[in-house]
Write a protein that holds these residues in place. Structure first.
Motif, PDB file in Angstrom:
ATOM      1  N   ARG A  52      -8.254  86.691  70.285  1.00 23.70           N
ATOM      2  CA  ARG A  52      -9.181  86.576  69.356  1.00 23.70           C
ATOM      3  C   ARG A  52      -9.129  87.792  68.365  1.00 23.70           C
ATOM      4  N   GLY A  53      -9.262  87.755  67.113  1.00 19.69           N
ATOM      5  CA  GLY A  53      -9.375  88.825  65.975  1.00 19.69           C
ATOM      6  C   GLY A  53      -9.530  88.587  64.833  1.00 19.69           C
ATOM      7  N   SER A  54      -8.834  89.361  63.954  1.00 24.58           N
ATOM      8  CA  SER A  54      -9.030  89.144  62.240  1.00 24.58           C
ATOM      9  C   SER A  54      -7.483  89.144  61.905  1.00 24.58           C
ATOM     10  N   HIS A  76      -7.778  91.056  70.129  1.00 21.41           N
ATOM     11  CA  HIS A  76      -8.062  91.461  71.300  1.00 21.41           C
ATOM     12  C   HIS A  76      -7.431  90.405  72.425  1.00 21.41           C
ATOM     13  N   TYR A  77      -6.421  90.898  73.114  1.00 20.83           N
ATOM     14  CA  TYR A  77      -5.895  89.831  74.229  1.00 20.83           C
ATOM     15  C   TYR A  77      -6.659  89.487  75.286  1.00 20.83           C
ATOM     16  N   ARG A  78      -7.263  88.119  75.519  1.00 25.11           N
ATOM     17  CA  ARG A  78      -8.082  87.821  76.323  1.00 25.11           C
ATOM     18  C   ARG A  78      -7.508  87.218  77.637  1.00 25.11           C
ATOM     19  N   ASN A  79      -6.511  86.612  77.601  1.00 26.52           N
ATOM     20  CA  ASN A  79      -5.910  85.706  78.758  1.00 26.52           C
ATOM     21  C   ASN A  79      -4.518  85.775  78.593  1.00 26.52           C
ATOM     22  N   ALA A  80      -3.545  86.141  79.856  1.00 25.50           N
ATOM     23  CA  ALA A  80      -2.225  86.147  79.842  1.00 25.50           C
ATOM     24  C   ALA A  80      -1.676  84.779  79.400  1.00 25.50           C
ATOM     25  N   CYS A  81      -0.496  84.725  78.790  1.00 20.90           N
ATOM     26  CA  CYS A  81       0.069  83.591  78.479  1.00 20.90           C
ATOM     27  C   CYS A  81       1.423  83.687  79.456  1.00 20.90           C
ATOM     28  N   ALA A  95      -3.921  95.720  75.781  1.00 19.04           N
ATOM     29  CA  ALA A  95      -5.132  94.822  75.830  1.00 19.04           C
ATOM     30  C   ALA A  95      -5.773  94.467  74.578  1.00 19.04           C
ATOM     31  N   ASP A  96      -5.326  95.694  73.667  1.00 13.98           N
ATOM     32  CA  ASP A  96      -6.155  95.188  72.157  1.00 13.98           C
ATOM     33  C   ASP A  96      -4.636  95.816  71.289  1.00 13.98           C
ATOM     34  N   GLN A  97      -4.437  95.002  70.186  1.00 10.03           N
ATOM     35  CA  GLN A  97      -3.299  95.546  69.159  1.00 10.03           C
ATOM     36  C   GLN A  97      -3.740  95.104  67.873  1.00 10.03           C
ATOM     37  N   GLU A  98      -3.406  95.996  67.014  1.00  9.93           N
ATOM     38  CA  GLU A  98      -3.612  95.603  65.415  1.00  9.93           C
ATOM     39  C   GLU A  98      -2.267  96.363  64.615  1.00  9.93           C
ATOM     40  N   ILE A  99      -1.681  95.677  64.082  1.00  7.35           N
ATOM     41  CA  ILE A  99      -0.607  95.915  63.269  1.00  7.35           C
ATOM     42  C   ILE A  99      -1.137  95.745  61.660  1.00  7.35           C
TER      43      ILE A  99
END
Length: 317
Positions: free
Chosen positions: A124-126, A85-90, A239-243
């Motif tokens: 953050r994520g897994s 889950h992308y929480r803040n832009a870089c 906003a969210d991504q899983e590969i």
């Protein structure tokens, strides 16, 4: 003799593997999305309240690859999964580091986090390998979504809507189109964590493999050939991504096919989101990878949003 996958300097504690500070490069300044510049263009991003063009989310996946390889070895490249889950832009020039918390004994999944120097959490994520019994970060998040109410931009998009299967391939010098106006070779020149596995056949599979961050490019670059029936022009961001690799790795110059399905719609005060599951097949029609992507479209970027909302729902939002 097969070379080591990475020479990244990793700090190991009792609880975690921690990567070095890196400054990811922004390669999407010239991206054209929906016939206009994207969130990665400085002027477009600034109009929407960002300080400049954002680093594309999956760029950060490369910093987790050495950590996954250290923890799980070859299995990481074959059945590894990053769910974030992308929480803040870089933004270009900022330093970030990847942190992978060690899994509990007997488990194959663990938390991940990326932070800036000031402690701001980028994602953050897994991370996991194989088919762990526990839900990934985004599988859990899908059960907690706020449903999309009163859609405007996505009013014609439906859950279970599918797009036609498309051929997909990535060669070293292939420009990946308007969405990704660069080649794999250009990416490898600036990638935060490079590997001989990416550039040559000096690896266990005897073929150059595609970095996980570039799998996002491979899976998405033809998506505009068969787009969702969303209203536009409007600006979206990941906003969210899983590969997830099922029978990886995926190889440079190999032919694949991808098919996409809308699996959920969600909303927030500022966005309307379509969650799309991409399934990837090799030439034997075996599913080799999947991607779950939440493309969140910013309401304020769609010029007639308020007018159309009133027409559809009889009052302002």
């Amino acid at each position: 003799m097969t070379a080591n996958a990475f020479d990244t300097e990793i700090t190991e504690t009792a609880e975690a593997l921690i990567g070095p500070w890196r400054q990811p490069r922004q390669m999407l300044h010239a991206q054209v999305y929906d016939a206009h510049a994207s969130i990665h263009d400085d002027a477009t991003a600034q109009k929407l309240g960002f300080k400049g063009g954002t680093i594309e989310g999956p760029t950060h996946f490369s910093q987790f690859a050495p950590l996954g390889a250290r923890l799980w070895g070859r299995t990481w490249f074959e059945t590894g999964c990053l769910s974030a889950h992308y929480r803040n832009a870089c933004f270009e020039g900022e330093e970030v580091r990847a942190i992978l918390s060690k899994p509990l004994p007997g488990t194959s999944q663990c938390p991940i986090q990326m932070v800036k120097r000031d402690g701001t959490e980028v994602l953050r994520g897994s991370a996991s390998v194989g088919d762990p019994p526990a839900a990934t970060a985004l599988e859990t998040r899908l059960t907690e979504l706020k449903p999309l109410a009163d859609p405007v931009i996505l009013r014609d998009v439906k859950v279970a809507q599918t797009m036609k299967r498309q051929a997909a391939r990535m060669a070293f010098d292939q420009n990946m189109g308007d969405l990704y106006p660069f080649s794999l070779r250009q990416k490898l020149a600036v990638i935060t964590e490079n590997s001989s596995y990416y550039a040559s056949a000096d690896n266990p599979w005897r073929k150059a493999i595609i970095p996980m961050e570039m799998l996002s490019v491979l899976f998405q670059y033809r998506s505009k050939d068969d787009p969702l029936p969303a209203k536009g022009p409007a600006v979206g961001l990941f906003a969210d991504q899983e590969i997830r690799l099922l029978k990886g790795p995926l190889f440079v110059d190999e032919e694949y096919e991808v098919e996409r399905e809308v699996v959920a719609l969600s909303g927030s005060r500022r966005t309307e989101s379509a969650w799309v599951k991409t399934r990837v097949f090799d030439k034997a029609n075996t599913m080799v990878a999947t991607m779950l992507l939440n493309m969140a479209t910013m309401k304020d970027s769609y010029a007639p949003y308020e007018e159309e909302y009133r027409k559809l729902y009889g009052a302002g939002r």
